[in-house]
Design an enzyme around this catalytic site. Structure first.
Site, PDB file in Angstrom:
ATOM      1  N   GLU A   1       9.036  37.586  75.874  1.00 47.26           N
ATOM      2  CA  GLU A   1       8.710  37.988  74.500  1.00 47.26           C
ATOM      3  C   GLU A   1       7.259  37.655  74.155  1.00 47.26           C
ATOM      4  OE1 GLU A   1      13.028  36.397  74.386  1.00 47.26           O
ATOM      5  OE2 GLU A   1      11.225  36.094  75.589  1.00 47.26           O
TER       6      GLU A   1
ATOM      7  N   ASN B   1       9.177  37.485  81.923  1.00 45.86           N
ATOM      8  CA  ASN B   1       8.875  36.063  82.085  1.00 45.86           C
ATOM      9  C   ASN B   1       8.165  35.804  83.401  1.00 45.86           C
ATOM     10  OD1 ASN B   1      11.574  36.678  83.137  1.00 45.86           O
ATOM     11  ND2 ASN B   1      11.873  34.480  83.425  1.00 45.86           N
TER      12      ASN B   1
ATOM     13  N   CYS C   1      14.043  32.106  72.696  1.00 51.64           N
ATOM     14  CA  CYS C   1      13.964  30.658  72.574  1.00 51.64           C
ATOM     15  C   CYS C   1      13.179  30.288  71.299  1.00 51.64           C
ATOM     16  CB  CYS C   1      13.288  30.053  73.802  1.00 51.64           C
ATOM     17  SG  CYS C   1      11.490  30.309  73.888  1.00 51.64           S
TER      18      CYS C   1
END
Length: 160
Positions: free
Chosen positions: A75, A62, A112
């Site tokens: 991701e 991230n 998420c």
């Protein structure tokens, strides 16, 4: 009215050592990728690693920004790296690991909603399932057989 019941099956591994050796190595790459995460605001670091059909492993982490919504999840960093560098190579597995400076994450941290949507696009595009393994900093690991197990009623190109 018709009632439809949706079910999802997951596997739970008690520790990283319980994973199959190739998945353990993939998860170790995700853990290592966390080290380069840029998370000065949330103190929440995530690493992701993707195993491709050709045996290559692609990682991401991230990246935050002071303009908070401008950051990007691990991701999506990893999957877009795959899409840009290996656009025609099938994705087999995704491993995700998360940690926080505020607490020790002992429960698995799932992708998420935005990541689930993005990941589902690539699973649908390749017409083959992507296994997803995710964990916190330590403890249990959850495995799904498909991204669509995480997002069973997905929005896709058929609606456009």
């Amino acid at each position: 009215m018709k009632k439809v019941e949706l079910t999802t099956s997951i596997s739970i591994y008690e520790s990283i050592q319980e994973l199959p050796k190739n998945v353990e190595a993939l998860m170790q790459k995700a853990i290592k990728a966390k080290e380069n995460a840029y998370a000065p605001y949330s103190k929440f670091k995530v690493g992701a690693s993707i195993l491709l059909e050709n045996g290559l492993i692609v990682t991401g982490n991230n990246q935050e920004n002071a303009a908070y919504p401008s950051g990007m999840c691990a991701e999506r960093v990893a999957i877009w790296k795959v899409a840009s560098e290996y656009p025609n190579v099938k994705i087999l597995k995704l491993a995700i690991s998360a940690s926080s400076s505020n607490q020790i994450l002992k429960e698995p941290v799932a992708p998420c909603g935005a990541c689930r949507q993005t990941l589902s696009e690539y699973e649908l595009k390749q017409k083959d399932k992507i296994e997803v393994f995710f964990m916190g900093e330590e403890g249990k690991i959850i495995k799904t057989n498909s991204v669509l197990d995480l997002l069973p009623i997905a929005f896709d190109k058929s609606f456009l």
